[in-house]
Design a protein around this motif. Structure first.
Motif, short mmCIF file in Angstrom:
data_model
loop_
_atom_site.label_atom_id
_atom_site.label_comp_id
_atom_site.label_asym_id
_atom_site.label_seq_id
_atom_site.Cartn_x
_atom_site.Cartn_y
_atom_site.Cartn_z
N ALA A 139 31.88 31.41 28.75
CA ALA A 139 33.29 31.47 29.11
C ALA A 139 33.73 32.93 29.30
O ALA A 139 34.45 33.25 30.24
CB ALA A 139 34.16 30.79 28.05
N HIS A 140 33.26 33.81 28.43
CA HIS A 140 33.60 35.24 28.54
C HIS A 140 33.04 35.83 29.83
O HIS A 140 33.73 36.56 30.55
CB HIS A 140 33.08 35.99 27.32
N ALA A 141 31.79 35.51 30.13
CA ALA A 141 31.16 36.02 31.36
C ALA A 141 31.86 35.46 32.60
O ALA A 141 32.09 36.19 33.57
CB ALA A 141 29.68 35.67 31.37
N THR A 142 32.21 34.18 32.56
CA THR A 142 32.91 33.56 33.69
C THR A 142 34.24 34.25 33.92
O THR A 142 34.60 34.60 35.05
CB THR A 142 33.12 32.05 33.42
N GLY A 143 34.99 34.46 32.84
CA GLY A 143 36.27 35.14 32.96
C GLY A 143 36.15 36.54 33.50
O GLY A 143 36.93 36.96 34.36
N SER A 144 35.16 37.27 33.01
CA SER A 144 34.95 38.64 33.48
C SER A 144 34.63 38.66 34.97
O SER A 144 35.17 39.49 35.72
CB SER A 144 33.81 39.30 32.70
N LEU A 145 33.77 37.75 35.40
CA LEU A 145 33.40 37.68 36.81
C LEU A 145 34.62 37.32 37.68
O LEU A 145 34.85 37.96 38.72
CB LEU A 145 32.28 36.66 37.02
N VAL A 146 35.39 36.34 37.25
CA VAL A 146 36.58 35.94 38.02
C VAL A 146 37.57 37.10 38.10
O VAL A 146 38.15 37.37 39.16
CB VAL A 146 37.23 34.68 37.41
N MET A 147 37.76 37.81 37.00
CA MET A 147 38.69 38.94 37.00
C MET A 147 38.22 40.04 37.95
O MET A 147 39.03 40.61 38.69
CB MET A 147 38.85 39.48 35.58
N LEU A 148 36.93 40.34 37.93
CA LEU A 148 36.40 41.37 38.83
C LEU A 148 36.53 40.95 40.29
O LEU A 148 36.91 41.75 41.16
CB LEU A 148 34.95 41.69 38.49
N LEU A 149 36.23 39.68 40.58
CA LEU A 149 36.37 39.19 41.95
C LEU A 149 37.83 39.22 42.39
O LEU A 149 38.13 39.56 43.55
CB LEU A 149 35.81 37.77 42.07
N ALA A 150 38.75 38.90 41.48
CA ALA A 150 40.17 38.94 41.81
C ALA A 150 40.61 40.37 42.12
O ALA A 150 41.41 40.61 43.04
CB ALA A 150 41.00 38.35 40.67
N LEU A 151 40.10 41.33 41.35
CA LEU A 151 40.42 42.74 41.62
C LEU A 151 39.87 43.18 42.97
O LEU A 151 40.54 43.91 43.71
CB LEU A 151 39.89 43.63 40.50
N CYS A 152 38.68 42.73 43.30
CA CYS A 152 38.12 43.04 44.62
C CYS A 152 38.96 42.43 45.73
O CYS A 152 39.23 43.07 46.76
CB CYS A 152 36.68 42.55 44.71
N TRP A 153 39.38 41.19 45.54
CA TRP A 153 40.24 40.51 46.51
C TRP A 153 41.55 41.28 46.69
O TRP A 153 41.96 41.57 47.82
CB TRP A 153 40.49 39.08 46.02
N ALA A 154 42.18 41.65 45.58
CA ALA A 154 43.45 42.40 45.66
C ALA A 154 43.23 43.75 46.34
O ALA A 154 44.03 44.18 47.17
CB ALA A 154 44.03 42.59 44.26
N GLY A 155 42.13 44.42 45.99
CA GLY A 155 41.84 45.72 46.61
C GLY A 155 41.62 45.58 48.10
O GLY A 155 42.10 46.41 48.88
N TRP A 156 40.90 44.56 48.51
CA TRP A 156 40.65 44.33 49.93
C TRP A 156 41.96 44.08 50.67
O TRP A 156 42.19 44.60 51.77
CB TRP A 156 39.69 43.18 50.12
#
Length: 160
Positions: free
Chosen positions: A132-149
């Protein structure tokens, strides 16, 4: 927060935990109609569904992808908030609402102890918490990449 350890429970100590908690508790009420198992799972479902509903509304209804990316980050953050609770299923050491602990709760358990016991997965509480922790971390990083893009695209469209 993304690079914190599961044991640090950084999400559980954050201000967002207090934002997420009412959705968790409301999930128990909303899903409690479907029996004790789904009612116990309902806390986690409520906590995860609210950011997804907000994400969907922002993306589909108001056409706000940046707002949706923030909600995607919030969805991932909820996994970080839930992860220590999952990993605590056998130990019962985390404080619960009302000042009790999993091992001393008046009803005898906390959500994830019950859920994992009922499914025969209690011995995997640590692994599931880490997942669950790894899933959350991955989703958060992907969301930051999405926002940055999205910000890069907006900058390019502004003609600067």
């Amino acid at each position: 927060m993304v690079f914190s350890s599961l044991a640090s429970n950084v999400a559980g100590e954050s201000l967002l935990h207090l934002v997420n908690l009412p959705f968790h508790e409301a999930g128990h009420l909303a899903f409690g109609w479907f029996g004790p198992f789904v009612g116990s799972l309902g806390g986690t479902l409520g906590q995860l569904l609210v950011p997804l509903i907000c994400l969907s509304a922002l993306l589909l209804k108001t056409r706000d992808p940046f707002g949706a990316s923030v909600c995607c980050w919030w969805f991932g953050e909820n996994f970080l908030d839930i992860a220590p609770y999952i990993a605590d299923a056998r130990a019962g050491a985390l404080p619960l609402v009302g000042g009790n602990f999993g091992h001393s709760a008046p009803y005898g358990f906390h959500d994830w102890e019950y859920l994992l016991t009922e499914t025969g997965l209690l011995r995997f509480d640590q692994q599931l918490g880490r997942l669950a922790h790894a899933t959350g971390s991955l989703v958060m990083l992907l969301a930051l990449c999405w926002a940055g893009w999205l910000l890069v695209l907006q900058y390019r469209q502004s003609g600067r």
